[in-house]
Design an enzyme around this catalytic site. Structure first.
Site, PDB file in Angstrom:
ATOM      1  N   LEU A  18      18.486  24.359 -12.764  1.00  0.00           N
ATOM      2  CA  LEU A  18      17.804  25.389 -13.554  1.00  0.00           C
ATOM      3  C   LEU A  18      16.307  25.201 -13.395  1.00  0.00           C
ATOM      4  O   LEU A  18      15.769  24.135 -13.699  1.00  0.00           O
ATOM      5  CB  LEU A  18      18.174  25.271 -15.037  1.00  0.00           C
ATOM      6  N   ASP A  44      15.105  21.277 -13.619  1.00  0.00           N
ATOM      7  CA  ASP A  44      13.810  21.016 -12.989  1.00  0.00           C
ATOM      8  C   ASP A  44      12.700  21.307 -13.989  1.00  0.00           C
ATOM      9  O   ASP A  44      12.570  22.433 -14.468  1.00  0.00           O
ATOM     10  CB  ASP A  44      13.634  21.899 -11.748  1.00  0.00           C
ATOM     11  N   LYS A  78       7.509  16.339 -12.958  1.00  0.00           N
ATOM     12  CA  LYS A  78       6.440  16.247 -11.966  1.00  0.00           C
ATOM     13  C   LYS A  78       5.143  15.735 -12.580  1.00  0.00           C
ATOM     14  O   LYS A  78       4.781  16.131 -13.690  1.00  0.00           O
ATOM     15  CB  LYS A  78       6.188  17.631 -11.335  1.00  0.00           C
ATOM     16  N   HIS A 111       3.389  16.766  -8.137  1.00  0.00           N
ATOM     17  CA  HIS A 111       3.477  18.228  -8.162  1.00  0.00           C
ATOM     18  C   HIS A 111       2.710  18.855  -6.985  1.00  0.00           C
ATOM     19  O   HIS A 111       3.140  19.865  -6.427  1.00  0.00           O
ATOM     20  CB  HIS A 111       2.924  18.728  -9.499  1.00  0.00           C
TER      21      HIS A 111
END
Length: 316
Positions: A18, A44, A78, A111
């Site tokens: 997701l 996620d 992240k 990220h």
């Protein structure tokens, strides 16, 4: 249950996750709960999405109900660009863990390869609107990421939005302890990323596709932009299998062994997106979809264009 892509660590990463970018705080909790009910085991997340707290509440509620155990779930987050200084990495990870109400992450990604000036502002910009860089090198940041694995805060580490030259720098780093397990990149039939996907997979690095549906809900869409979900050729393939265009776009990535993380806040779509394990595309259909590539990127991170580590000027 979703099938998994095996990471080099031995862990199985569910191929369907997701996505939670642009899930409003008020919707994120319900979306995660609906996803777990629908069979998703991979979520996620990211510090920069401003919704990890609500996601954590949704996860906790499902664990409390006995619907899942923590070890059934694969949770990704992240490290944001303003935390690239080595001394800031652990604190940033711990903040994410506290928000998500977890004691470890299954995967923690950088990220972006670009470090930004540390501080409260997530997107520090100069008077021209360009990102103010931090004086950091992502190889040093990577060492701090490796320490998170050794400390047991995260099971695996990876990258996001890195080009192959940047990944190569990490792989060739003297004294490398943990190689990247995953590279999360924008990827859909208009941006098939064949060279980068092949490169990563050849190095034992799993690939996750973000915006696998072409990010139709982006606020900066122009009327003349191409729309994958309305593409007649994809509609034709979808009709043949009695599936939606979104399901075909997701299946396309799964056939390539690429993990997908479609974002939705609609419980109905969350369920629909998961129903991609009961059909397969033919070689010809895959070739047709690959032929749509136009190297068309939705998310260019324009403010980072002058940064020394801006990733999108390389061919791949």
């Amino acid at each position: 249950m979703a099938t998994c892509v095996q990471l080099y660590t031995g862990a199985g990463m569910p191929v369907m996750g997701l996505g939670t970018w642009k899930s409003e705080a008020g919707q994120a909790k319900a979306a995660v709960m609906a996803a777990i009910d629908a069979g998703y085991r991979h979520v996620d997340c990211a510090y920069a999405y401003h919704n990890e707290n609500e996601i954590g509440e949704g996860i906790q509620q499902k664990i409390k109900e006995g619907a899942v155990k923590r070890e059934d779930l694969f949770i990704v987050s992240k490290l944001w660009s303003t935390f690239h200084e080595k001394s800031l990495v652990k604190g940033a990870c711990q903040k994410t863990l506290a928000n998500l109400k977890l004691d470890y992450l299954d995967l923690y990604l950088m990220h972006w390869p670009m470090g930004f000036k540390a501080g409260e502002e997530l997107f520090p910009a100069d008077d021209k609107g360009m990102a103010i860089p931090s004086n950091t090198d992502f190889l040093d940041t990577w060492e701090a990421m490796e320490e998170l694995v050794d400390a047991g805060l995260v099971k695996a580490i990876g990258v996001s939005n890195f080009n192959h030259e940047q990944i190569e720098r990490i792989l060739n780093k003297p004294g490398l302890k943990h190689k990247p397990a995953n590279n999360q990149i924008e990827c859909n039939p208009y941006l098939t990323q064949e060279k980068l996907v092949n490169y990563c997979q050849s190095k034992g690095i799993a690939v996750t596709a973000y915006s696998p549906l072409g990010s139709p809900d982006r606020s900066w869409a122009k009327p003349e932009d191409p729309s994958l979900l309305d593409d007649p050729k994809i509609k034709e393939i979808a009709a043949k299998y009695n599936k939606s265009t979104a399901q075909v776009l997701l299946r396309f990535q799964i056939e390539r062994n690429v993990i997908v993380i479609p974002k939705s806040a609609s419980p109905q779509r969350i369920v629909e997106n998961f129903k991609v394990f009961d059909f397969k595309l033919t070689k010809e259909e895959m070739a047709t979809i690959f032929s749509f590539n136009r190297n068309w990127r939705v998310y260019t991170m324009k403010m980072g264009k002058t940064h020394k580590d801006y990733p999108f000027d390389a061919e791949y």
